[in-house]
Design a protein around this motif. Structure first.
Motif, mmCIF file in Angstrom:
data_model
loop_
_atom_site.group_PDB
_atom_site.id
_atom_site.type_symbol
_atom_site.label_atom_id
_atom_site.label_comp_id
_atom_site.label_asym_id
_atom_site.label_seq_id
_atom_site.Cartn_x
_atom_site.Cartn_y
_atom_site.Cartn_z
ATOM 1 N N LEU A 172 32.839 45.922 38.220
ATOM 2 C CA LEU A 172 33.052 45.795 36.694
ATOM 3 C C LEU A 172 34.582 45.407 36.788
ATOM 4 O O LEU A 172 35.204 44.833 36.019
ATOM 5 N N VAL A 173 35.405 45.960 37.649
ATOM 6 C CA VAL A 173 36.818 45.806 37.709
ATOM 7 C C VAL A 173 37.291 44.425 38.097
ATOM 8 O O VAL A 173 38.070 43.721 37.515
ATOM 9 N N ARG A 224 35.510 42.257 34.655
ATOM 10 C CA ARG A 224 35.811 42.743 33.272
ATOM 11 C C ARG A 224 36.922 43.270 33.106
ATOM 12 O O ARG A 224 37.479 43.739 31.658
ATOM 13 N N THR A 225 37.872 43.089 33.976
ATOM 14 C CA THR A 225 39.366 43.640 33.437
ATOM 15 C C THR A 225 40.497 42.490 33.914
ATOM 16 O O THR A 225 40.042 41.573 34.659
ATOM 17 N N ARG A 226 41.476 42.666 33.326
ATOM 18 C CA ARG A 226 42.727 41.543 33.498
ATOM 19 C C ARG A 226 42.870 41.382 35.016
ATOM 20 O O ARG A 226 42.903 40.379 35.419
ATOM 21 N N TYR A 242 41.009 36.592 41.096
ATOM 22 C CA TYR A 242 40.647 35.410 41.328
ATOM 23 C C TYR A 242 41.508 34.268 41.073
ATOM 24 O O TYR A 242 41.694 33.224 41.898
ATOM 25 N N ALA A 243 42.396 34.467 40.070
ATOM 26 C CA ALA A 243 43.403 33.322 39.867
ATOM 27 C C ALA A 243 44.522 33.250 41.235
ATOM 28 O O ALA A 243 44.745 32.236 41.562
ATOM 29 N N ARG A 286 40.429 39.525 37.035
ATOM 30 C CA ARG A 286 40.860 38.083 36.827
ATOM 31 C C ARG A 286 41.846 37.399 37.416
ATOM 32 O O ARG A 286 41.960 36.363 38.128
#
Lengths: 552, 396
Positions: free
Chosen positions: B241-242, B245-247, B253-254, B250
């Protein structure tokens, strides 16, 4: 030589929207290159097709090139130019159709096949190893060896020097490629191609990163190659270049061969119409009534100094000042290394605070650009020069990239609200007309123009006040270009301030209200875009070089 | 062959009337539906969510192993106790693999997790036997200790710009040295017999963290009642979930996908780097007490080579060491594959040496069959083969 006759089905599939007659094109083609017409083509591609799962990227494309001829490939992004040259350079194991070299059918299934046949390609993204010397790069994979089996440095360097001379380069063969400028690297690639006894040289957008003087040098080299009988397949979006260089031009659209023209006598309007399938009048200048009336500047930069960093290829700034009013579009002109990119990146906070000094005001309030994060929070955003390296996570989806900078807006209690995020992204993607099969599509699969729109969408979701554009239309087709110009105008009308850096002067003249010219990290002139012309700007861009040389 | 939407979507007739696109929305009028909007149907929703849950190939591999287990051993394999014990045995490494997933998605690697597990396990045993702490305090304390080591890893990579391989390799030996020094090279037993000749209460509690057969909720809940399995499942769910579904997720991954683009999009790359290493250390700290309880002692040599099992699980789960790609659920599937494979091979009396060989081969096969371009390459090969036949040639 003449392309195969189209079947009835083909004619039915090609939308004949522009009243463009294929038969006329073909008769013009066969009549076109009169001097060489007696000679059989060196390279002939017939009925080339290439499909990927779910996509027919190329369909029945034909191309023929004679010795010493420069044949241009023209088409919007996604038209199939890259696919075609990838077929020719052996990137794909399989394709439909036949390729003839000197009249003999040949199979090109690997890059080694292409190399053996004397077909070399210089891709837009250069393929050199930065930490090896120029000479080692030229002979990479074919190292000159001495009797003892060791690499023969002396012979390598001597041969490299001879090849570099042929392309008019004076860099030492012992220099690291990392230390060479992009224009030099381009010519090193040409030298490498020459060392392979190249008969057909394919060049994909070779001038996209070059300044005018460097383009001229490259053209001289190309002319000397054609004089030696090398055939050139040349891809570029810049019609002015093709007019100067190409003998004939082939237009592709949507993976199909649309037609060929002798470059002599072909009008730009006609070529653009063939490319886009619709009529694009010369792109409009920014209307005078769109310009903002006198107001307090939105962004004001005073006396910006930046330390140069040669290892990162960063030039210094020696006191740049500029103002941007709400709704104003300010162009930044200058040669390569004048400091355009550096000015934008400094304002965006991309450099460490110790590297630059200057005073900044944003809407009259002090602004310290110490990190991109801070700049974005204050409403200053940068569409960076290099989409793939600086702007996009290519492996991730359109949605991921679009919402990356504005994720904070879709959080509740720390969780990303998927529905709100998707709705916002979909809206923005639709508004900008990004052509994608869905917001979960991998961004790396989109064409350059659509990728650039995704970058713009990302920033628009953050509600910016000032948008810094660095080469906003580099490597983008004509259609997407005009869409981006329109978008910029519409945003300016809403009060967003723009600073646009571009190496294409006509683009700056078209887009801007005001043009600020940089040279060697200083502002050397400022023009009202309406009354400026290219010659004046160029003069200012080259001005005071000797005076400033001391400081840099 | 279907025509892609960007070709069929062009409507030349209407575009010709609107030469330069006088509206900003001009591009969108050409029939460009953008699916997957808020109104996306169940199929679209599934297509959106499924890639986040690991790859199909992973599930197929898992099913294959289960079938082989049932086929060869029947009820000996397919019984709750066997599966529970197998997963419980692997759980500490599974927990390490979750932390490793974060680090690998951020384009790093954490070689120190095995040593940090030993730190956590020794700390737990010491807190239990010498400091007499209750279990509820021991586990968080070990996680904090692990996180501190992880923070050091993060600071080295994020602030000092040391490559994570080098930084965590150094930490691997440093942490191992610290554990050995602290424990005088002897293991600390966690089974403490009280003066009355029975297991001391604290120790009895502690054994529930990992001893086979010890159940949290009495004897009723076999699988999740066994703490290692429960801990692994909770960690997997929380971190999945982290990540998705969290900033912060993301941003992980970026940073792994393109650090420059991440920084220029306002992501604090240094902070994200430090955070993923800290979380990896924190999870290693959690795995420590579980491992100590399972072995009924904290060995200073515990966790040797565990980092490699963790990396194997992450890679089998579909992550790329180049960063930007991977998922926690995928890693969980990878860990299950490794676990059950060990179990099936063991039940079939395959020697430990051969188990190692098979495990290595599985990693290689998993990486090859999970290439994104695998299917397009297969299709190209098929087409090429067909092309040689007359039927295929006529198609051209």
């Amino acid at each position: 030589m003449t392309p195969p006759e189209p079947t009835a089905a083909d004619n039915a599939q090609v939308p004949n929207v522009i009243g463009y007659d294929l038969d006329t094109a073909r008769s013009q083609l066969s009549a076109a290159p009169s001097a060489a017409s007696a000679e059989a083509p060196l390279l002939e591609m017939r009925g080339i097709g290439k499909s990927f799962p779910g996509v027919q990227a190329l369909r029945d494309v034909s191309l023929s090139v004679r010795r010493g001829e420069v044949v241009a490939l023209l088409g919007e992004n996604g038209a199939g130019k890259s696919t075609l040259i990838n077929v020719l350079s052996g990137v794909f194991g399989h394709y439909d159709g036949t390729i003839l070299l000197d009249g003999e059918p040949v199979d090109i299934h690997t890059p080694a096949d292409a190399q053996r046949l004397g077909i070399s390609t210089i891709h837009q993204e250069l393929n050199l190893v930065p930490d090896m010397t120029v000479a080692d790069n030229i002979f990479l994979g074919r190292e000159r060896r001495s009797a003892a089996g060791l690499v023969d440095r002396r012979d390598t360097n001597a041969r490299a020097r001879a090849l570099l001379e042929r392309v008019g380069l004076t860099v030492s063969p012992r220099r690291l490629v990392r230390q060479c400028r992009v224009a030099e690297q381009q010519l090193i690639e040409v030298a490498k191609a020459l060392s392979l006894n190249t008969r057909v040289l394919i060049m994909d957008e070779p001038t996209s990163a070059l300044a005018d003087a460097e383009v001229r040098r490259l053209f001289e080299v190309i002319r000397s190659l054609t004089a030696d009988g090398v055939a050139i397949v040349y891809i570029s979006h810049r019609l002015e270049e093709l007019e100067e260089l190409a003998d004939s031009v082939n237009v592709l659209r949507d993976g199909r061969w649309i037609g060929a023209r002798s470059m002599r006598g072909a009008s730009r309007d006609e070529l653009i119409r063939m490319m886009v399938g619709r009529s694009v009048a010369d792109l409009p200048r920014r209307p005078a009534d769109a310009r903002p009336t006198d107001e307090q500047p939105r962004l004001s930069v005073r006396d910006l100094h930046l330390d140069p960093d040669p290892r990162a290829g960063r030039v210094g700034l020696n006191g740049v000042s500029l103002d941007v009013r709400p709704g104003e579009i300010v162009g930044l002109a200058g040669l390569m290394g004048a400091g355009r990119t550096e000015t934008l990146e400094a304002v965006f906070g991309a450099y460490p605070a110790r590297a630059f000094r200057g005073s900044f005001l944003l809407d009259g309030r002090p602004y310290q650009p110490h990190s991109p994060k801070q700049a974005i929070r204050r409403g200053v955003v940068l569409v960076a020069e290099d989409r793939k390296q600086q702007s996009l996570v290519l492996d991730a989806s359109v949605k991921f990239n679009t919402s990356l900078a504005a994720l904070g807006r879709y959080l509740s209690f720390g969780w990303v609200r998927g529905r709100r995020e998707r709705a916002a992204v979909s809206d923005e993607v639709r508004r900008l007309g990004v052509k994608t099969s869905g917001i979960n599509t991998r961004v790396g699969t989109l064409s350059g123009g659509n990728q650039q729109k995704v970058v713009l969408a990302k920033w628009l979701l953050t509600d910016p006040r000032v948008i810094l554009l660095d080469e906003p239309t580099r490597g983008i087709d004509v259609g997407a270009k005009s869409e981006i110009y329109e978008l910029v105008n519409a945003l300016a009308a809403q009060g967003v301030g723009f600073v646009v850096a571009s190496s294409e002067l006509p683009e700056l003249l078209r887009m801007s209200d005001r043009i600020v010219v940089l040279s060697e990290g200083r502002v050397t002139a400022e023009f009202d875009a309406e009354h400026a012309d290219q010659e004046q700007i160029l003069e200012a861009a080259m001005g005071r070089r000797s005076v400033i040389a001391r400081t840099s | 062959m279907t025509t892609p939407p960007d070709i069929s979507g062009r409507q030349p007739a209407s575009s010709a009337d609107d030469p330069v696109g006088t509206e900003v929305t001009a591009g969108a009028t050409g029939g460009n539906p953008v699916p997957d909007g808020p109104a996306g149907g169940p199929v679209r929703r599934a297509r959106r969510i499924l890639p986040l849950l690991g790859s199909l190939q992973g599930y197929i591999g898992l099913v294959l192993i289960v079938l082989i287990g049932i086929g060869t051993q029947g009820g000996r394999f397919a019984n709750v106790d066997n599966i529970t014990n197998a997963i419980g045995y692997f759980a500490p490494r599974g927990i390490l693999a979750v932390g490793m997933t974060l680090v690998i998605i951020a384009a790093g690697i954490d070689l120190s997790v095995g040593s940090l597990l030993a730190v956590g396990s020794t700390a737990a045993a010491w807190l239990l036997t010498d400091a007499n702490w209750p279990v509820v305090a021991i586990v968080p304390a070990c996680m904090v200790i692990g996180a501190v080591f992880g923070l050091a890893n993060g600071a080295g990579t994020g602030l000092l710009r040391i490559q994570s391989f080098v930084m965590t390799l150094a930490m691997m030996t440093i942490a191992r040295g610290i554990v050995r020094e602290f424990s005088n090279n002897t293991s600390i037993g966690t089974v403490v017999i009280g003066s009355n000749g029975e297991l001391a209460p604290g120790s009895a509690q502690f054994q529930k963290l990992g001893t086979p057969g010890a159940r949290l909720f009495g004897g009723d809940v076999p699988l999740l009642g066994y703490f290692p399995v429960l801990a692994l499942v909770v960690v997997v769910i929380v971190f999945q979930l982290v990540l998705t579904r969290t900033r912060f997720g993301r941003h992980v991954y970026a940073v792994g996908g393109n650090p420059t683009a991440a920084r220029l999009s306002g992501v604090n790359v240094t902070a994200v780097t430090i955070a993923v290493f800290t979380l990896s250390g924190l999870l290693a700290g959690l795995a420590g007490p579980i491992s100590a309880a399972y072995n009924a002692s904290a060995d200073p040599q515990a966790g040797l080579g565990y980092e490699l099992d963790a990396i194997a699980a992450v890679v089998i789960g579909g992550a790329s060491l180049a960063g930007g790609r991977g998922s926690v659920v995928g890693t969980f599937i990878g860990a299950l594959i490794l676990t059950l494979l060990d179990n099936v091979l063991g039940l079939n009396s395959v020697s430990a040496n051969w188990q190692l060989i098979v495990k290595g081969l599985i990693v290689v096969v998993a990486v090859v069959i999970q290439r994104p371009e695998l299917f397009s390459e297969l299709a190209a090969w098929l087409r090429r083969t067909l092309h040689r036949s007359p039927a295929g040639a006529a198609r051209g």
